[in-house]
Design a protein around this motif. Structure first.
Motif, mmCIF file in Angstrom:
data_model
loop_
_atom_site.group_PDB
_atom_site.id
_atom_site.type_symbol
_atom_site.label_atom_id
_atom_site.label_comp_id
_atom_site.label_asym_id
_atom_site.label_seq_id
_atom_site.Cartn_x
_atom_site.Cartn_y
_atom_site.Cartn_z
ATOM 1 N N ARG A 135 -8.852 -40.014 -17.294
ATOM 2 C CA ARG A 135 -9.963 -40.035 -18.267
ATOM 3 C C ARG A 135 -9.655 -40.979 -19.426
ATOM 4 N NH1 ARG A 135 -12.697 -35.618 -21.766
ATOM 5 N NH2 ARG A 135 -14.544 -36.778 -22.372
ATOM 6 N N LEU A 136 -8.414 -40.944 -19.928
ATOM 7 C CA LEU A 136 -8.025 -41.861 -21.001
ATOM 8 C C LEU A 136 -8.155 -43.306 -20.541
ATOM 9 C CD1 LEU A 136 -4.954 -39.901 -22.366
ATOM 10 C CD2 LEU A 136 -7.042 -40.414 -23.634
ATOM 11 N N HIS A 137 -7.742 -43.567 -19.303
ATOM 12 C CA HIS A 137 -7.869 -44.922 -18.743
ATOM 13 C C HIS A 137 -9.337 -45.324 -18.678
ATOM 14 C CE1 HIS A 137 -7.230 -47.772 -15.089
ATOM 15 N NE2 HIS A 137 -7.250 -48.435 -16.208
ATOM 16 N N CYS A 159 -0.036 -36.500 -16.832
ATOM 17 C CA CYS A 159 -0.955 -35.608 -17.542
ATOM 18 C C CYS A 159 -2.281 -35.605 -16.795
ATOM 19 C CB CYS A 159 -1.127 -36.114 -18.978
ATOM 20 S SG CYS A 159 -2.327 -35.199 -19.938
ATOM 21 N N THR A 160 -2.937 -34.463 -16.762
ATOM 22 C CA THR A 160 -4.191 -34.356 -16.022
ATOM 23 C C THR A 160 -5.303 -35.212 -16.626
ATOM 24 O OG1 THR A 160 -4.817 -32.400 -17.310
ATOM 25 C CG2 THR A 160 -3.696 -32.019 -15.204
ATOM 26 N N ALA A 177 -1.958 -22.974 -24.985
ATOM 27 C CA ALA A 177 -1.651 -24.273 -25.597
ATOM 28 C C ALA A 177 -2.305 -25.405 -24.806
ATOM 29 C CB ALA A 177 -0.136 -24.474 -25.669
ATOM 30 N N ARG A 178 -2.154 -25.356 -23.481
ATOM 31 C CA ARG A 178 -2.763 -26.396 -22.632
ATOM 32 C C ARG A 178 -4.270 -26.448 -22.826
ATOM 33 N NH1 ARG A 178 -3.928 -25.300 -16.588
ATOM 34 N NH2 ARG A 178 -5.347 -24.009 -17.761
ATOM 35 N N ASP A 179 -4.909 -25.294 -22.823
ATOM 36 C CA ASP A 179 -6.364 -25.252 -22.981
ATOM 37 C C ASP A 179 -6.786 -25.786 -24.355
ATOM 38 O OD1 ASP A 179 -6.426 -24.188 -20.447
ATOM 39 O OD2 ASP A 179 -6.840 -22.135 -21.112
ATOM 40 N N GLY A 180 -6.028 -25.446 -25.390
ATOM 41 C CA GLY A 180 -6.344 -25.932 -26.735
ATOM 42 C C GLY A 180 -6.203 -27.442 -26.842
ATOM 43 N N TYR A 181 -5.120 -27.985 -26.310
ATOM 44 C CA TYR A 181 -4.924 -29.439 -26.361
ATOM 45 C C TYR A 181 -5.980 -30.164 -25.525
ATOM 46 C CZ TYR A 181 -0.406 -28.485 -28.509
ATOM 47 O OH TYR A 181 0.584 -28.059 -29.346
ATOM 48 N N ARG A 182 -6.312 -29.596 -24.372
ATOM 49 C CA ARG A 182 -7.332 -30.223 -23.529
ATOM 50 C C ARG A 182 -8.688 -30.231 -24.237
ATOM 51 N NH1 ARG A 182 -7.921 -27.891 -17.716
ATOM 52 N NH2 ARG A 182 -5.923 -28.926 -17.463
ATOM 53 N N ALA A 183 -9.042 -29.125 -24.882
ATOM 54 C CA ALA A 183 -10.315 -29.040 -25.605
ATOM 55 C C ALA A 183 -10.343 -30.025 -26.772
ATOM 56 C CB ALA A 183 -10.546 -27.614 -26.106
ATOM 57 N N ALA A 184 -9.240 -30.122 -27.509
ATOM 58 C CA ALA A 184 -9.188 -31.048 -28.639
ATOM 59 C C ALA A 184 -9.306 -32.488 -28.156
ATOM 60 C CB ALA A 184 -7.883 -30.857 -29.415
ATOM 61 N N ALA A 205 0.672 -33.063 -22.145
ATOM 62 C CA ALA A 205 1.643 -33.300 -21.065
ATOM 63 C C ALA A 205 2.792 -32.294 -21.139
ATOM 64 C CB ALA A 205 2.177 -34.726 -21.137
ATOM 65 N N LEU A 206 3.267 -32.007 -22.342
ATOM 66 C CA LEU A 206 4.345 -31.019 -22.496
ATOM 67 C C LEU A 206 3.872 -29.619 -22.121
ATOM 68 C CD1 LEU A 206 6.048 -32.228 -25.787
ATOM 69 C CD2 LEU A 206 6.950 -32.358 -23.465
ATOM 70 N N ALA A 207 2.680 -29.255 -22.555
ATOM 71 C CA ALA A 207 2.145 -27.926 -22.233
ATOM 72 C C ALA A 207 1.954 -27.785 -20.725
ATOM 73 C CB ALA A 207 0.833 -27.686 -22.973
ATOM 74 N N GLU A 208 1.461 -28.832 -20.078
ATOM 75 C CA GLU A 208 1.284 -28.786 -18.621
ATOM 76 C C GLU A 208 2.624 -28.672 -17.899
ATOM 77 O OE1 GLU A 208 -2.964 -31.141 -18.247
ATOM 78 O OE2 GLU A 208 -1.118 -32.256 -17.834
ATOM 79 N N GLU A 209 3.633 -29.324 -18.432
ATOM 80 C CA GLU A 209 4.969 -29.209 -17.838
ATOM 81 C C GLU A 209 5.481 -27.774 -17.967
ATOM 82 O OE1 GLU A 209 9.269 -31.460 -17.965
ATOM 83 O OE2 GLU A 209 8.186 -31.222 -19.851
#
Length: 149
Positions: free
Chosen positions: A13-15, A8-9, A93-100, A49-53
């Motif tokens: 950042r999470l790390h 996942c992109t 979907a990807r943009d929404g999940y990334r923003a959230a 991760a699913l949306a990016e896939e």
């Protein structure tokens, strides 16, 4: 492949935010002391991760269809239109999940201030009930009520 194992992109950042690799975060989230922030962040990460896939699959399908060595007679405007619609949905979907996920990580308290769920020690509660002979019998209770009136 499990969503935990999909890249996942936002993994770096999470790390950075949580101080441990994503695989360790999933281990923490499975434990009894998992913070709500970690749980929510990993849910969003999984969806992302699913949306990016999906974006990658559609992009690769379009690239394959448009490859220079491909026979032009195989090209289909209808297929490309459908891929465009799918790509728009996957990107939204990807943009929404990334923003959230960005919002969650930005508004989270620093790690040292995050509250852990309280752990309660099991306590034994003992109650003492009056002996059965001291309790008013149903007939006596009804009679007592009628005398009070």
């Amino acid at each position: 492949m499990s969503v935990r194992d999909k890249p996942c992109t936002q993994d770096a950042r999470l790390h950075e935010v949580f101080g441990v690799p994503v695989t360790d975060l999933y281990e923490q989230a499975a434990g009894p002391d998992a913070s709500a922030a970690i749980t929510r962040a990993l849910e969003l990460r999984s969806f992302l991760a699913l949306a990016e896939e999906q974006v990658t699959r559609i992009r690769d399908r379009v690239h394959e269809a448009m490859a220079p060595e491909r026979d032009m007679d195989e090209l289909s405007a209808d297929d490309l239109r459908m891929d465009t619609q799918w790509l728009e949905a996957a990107l939204a979907a990807r943009d929404g999940y990334r923003a959230a996920l960005d919002d969650l990580l930005r508004t989270m308290p620093p790690l040292h201030q995050q509250a852990r769920p309280a752990r309660f020690a099991q306590q034994t509660v003992t109650t003492t009930l009056p002996p059965a002979s001291a309790a008013p019998a149903p007939a006596r209770a009804g009679a007592a009520r009628s005398r009070r009136r």
